[in-house]
Design an enzyme around this catalytic site. Sequence first.
Site, PDB file in Angstrom:
ATOM      1  N   SER A   1       0.757  -1.246   0.209  1.00  0.00           N
ATOM      2  CA  SER A   1      -0.129  -0.006  -0.068  1.00  0.00           C
ATOM      3  C   SER A   1       0.831   1.272  -0.037  1.00  0.00           C
ATOM      4  O   SER A   1       0.538   2.539  -0.297  1.00  0.00           O
ATOM      5  CB  SER A   1      -0.776  -0.034   1.302  1.00  0.00           C
ATOM      6  OG  SER A   1      -0.046   0.141   2.443  1.00  0.00           O
ATOM      7  N   GLY A   2       2.046   1.049   0.440  1.00  0.00           N
ATOM      8  CA  GLY A   2       2.854   2.159   0.690  1.00  0.00           C
ATOM      9  C   GLY A   2       3.227   2.610   2.198  1.00  0.00           C
ATOM     10  O   GLY A   2       3.665   3.630   2.425  1.00  0.00           O
TER      11      GLY A   2
ATOM     12  N   LEU B   1      -1.909  -1.494  -5.680  1.00  0.00           N
ATOM     13  CA  LEU B   1      -2.987  -1.251  -6.359  1.00  0.00           C
ATOM     14  C   LEU B   1      -3.533   0.015  -6.637  1.00  0.00           C
ATOM     15  O   LEU B   1      -3.603   0.877  -5.535  1.00  0.00           O
ATOM     16  CB  LEU B   1      -4.019  -2.011  -5.541  1.00  0.00           C
ATOM     17  CG  LEU B   1      -3.771  -3.469  -5.395  1.00  0.00           C
ATOM     18  CD1 LEU B   1      -5.098  -4.253  -4.396  1.00  0.00           C
ATOM     19  CD2 LEU B   1      -3.470  -4.372  -6.391  1.00  0.00           C
TER      20      LEU B   1
ATOM     21  N   VAL C   1       3.734   1.091   6.479  1.00  0.00           N
ATOM     22  CA  VAL C   1       4.988   0.442   6.868  1.00  0.00           C
ATOM     23  C   VAL C   1       4.475  -1.107   7.019  1.00  0.00           C
ATOM     24  O   VAL C   1       5.374  -1.891   7.135  1.00  0.00           O
ATOM     25  CB  VAL C   1       5.216   1.168   8.238  1.00  0.00           C
ATOM     26  CG1 VAL C   1       4.231   1.171   9.312  1.00  0.00           C
ATOM     27  CG2 VAL C   1       6.452   0.307   9.085  1.00  0.00           C
TER      28      VAL C   1
ATOM     29  N   CYS D   1     -10.385   5.199   3.176  1.00  0.00           N
ATOM     30  CA  CYS D   1      -9.417   5.395   2.236  1.00  0.00           C
ATOM     31  C   CYS D   1      -9.832   6.325   1.139  1.00  0.00           C
ATOM     32  O   CYS D   1      -9.031   7.069   0.597  1.00  0.00           O
ATOM     33  CB  CYS D   1      -8.551   4.087   1.478  1.00  0.00           C
ATOM     34  SG  CYS D   1      -9.561   3.260   0.461  1.00  0.00           S
TER      35      CYS D   1
ATOM     36  N   SER E   1       2.441  -3.254   5.376  1.00  0.00           N
ATOM     37  CA  SER E   1       2.769  -4.018   4.052  1.00  0.00           C
ATOM     38  C   SER E   1       4.126  -4.276   3.573  1.00  0.00           C
ATOM     39  O   SER E   1       4.643  -5.196   3.080  1.00  0.00           O
ATOM     40  CB  SER E   1       1.772  -3.401   2.811  1.00  0.00           C
ATOM     41  OG  SER E   1       2.137  -1.832   2.703  1.00  0.00           O
TER      42      SER E   1
ATOM     43  N   CYS F   1     -13.635  -4.469   0.492  1.00  0.00           N
ATOM     44  CA  CYS F   1     -12.388  -4.383  -0.024  1.00  0.00           C
ATOM     45  C   CYS F   1     -11.468  -5.448   0.023  1.00  0.00           C
ATOM     46  O   CYS F   1     -11.000  -6.091  -0.976  1.00  0.00           O
ATOM     47  CB  CYS F   1     -11.489  -3.195   0.439  1.00  0.00           C
ATOM     48  SG  CYS F   1      -9.860  -2.987  -0.836  1.00  0.00           S
TER      49      CYS F   1
END
Length: 376
Positions: A16-17, A40, A19, A208, A21, A109
């Site tokens: 996701s960008g 994604l 920490v 999100c 993940s 999601c």
Amino acid sequence: MTQNPQRPLRVLAAMSGGVDSAVAAARAAEAGHDVTGVHLALSANPQSFRTGARGCCTLEDSRDAARAADVIGIPYYVWDLAERFREDVVDDFVAEYEAGRTPNPCLRCNEKIKFAALLDKAIALGFDAVCTGHYATVVTRPDGARELHRASDMAKDQSYVLGVLDEKQLAHAMFPLGDTLTTKDEIRAEAERRGLAVAKKPDSHDICFIADGDTQGFLAGRLGKAEGDIVDESGAKVGSHDGAYGFTIGQRKGLRIGHPAADGKPRYVLDISPVDNTVTVGPVTALDVDALTAIKPRWCGGAAPTGPAVYTAQLRAHGGETPATAELTEGTLHVTFDEPVRGVAPGQAIVLYDGTRVVGSATIATTRRRTPSLAG
């Protein structure tokens, strides 16, 4: 019983960008798996930067994920799933609120995007598993079947939003952060030791795709203004609103009620009626629920239970557990609570547990409130 298989796997790490993940992908690579990172792209028009800890899937997030993959030493790609995300998550979110229900987009999601669209594409490309930074644990039984369990650290457990995963999806899920007793500070320290620049990046909060946190404004922009009445339990008008979709059961703030209740106590949203665009408010005791029905059940790594059984139930992502008896009848889950629970809204998910094991999840359809005599 362990999550780690005997042989190295081809793993697609959803990055996701953030920490969590990034550390999950690093741990999977360190364990000897053949890991490929993928970010994604879930927005057709992503913003350049996040606003603090709000939102995700920005261009900034994509670049952070790319840098993390480079440090880990794994291939990295960006996959565009914006249209699928809009249809399965955003449009569903708006439609549920319009119908007077309260959805959980994170859960949707996981069900429709990360462990359906993403997983299907991963399997088609020859990957064995999808890895995410969720805090949950997959346990493999001696017979090879897999179970989803709570994270070792209950304070970070995210199994509630994974309760929609079925047996097939769970067979290809990997959660490297779930089975270690590490605090978030320790995860950040690990990221720093690994040279990951996201070590100090704020966590994402709220929804999100609503970066400013204004859910009511987001819905109003899509559904338009629809003025209606706020009434008390007797049906008397006590205020007005710009759209019933902007409320959720149990809400206390932002009711715009013109005068106080007779007892001087706060009032809460008790019911939302999209048919006549009316919001009903009342005392907090009127929120007590002792039973509910839930539809669209999904069983997590096993067959549907037969006959009534005792479980613990969780009703919101950061809520506690409560003992309950549940029985499946003709596709509908009937749940009775040992003690009343408060503020339960149709559209939310109920997740059942047997100890730490996730049994399954279902969408709340109706609730039964305690009678006034019992409520005191």
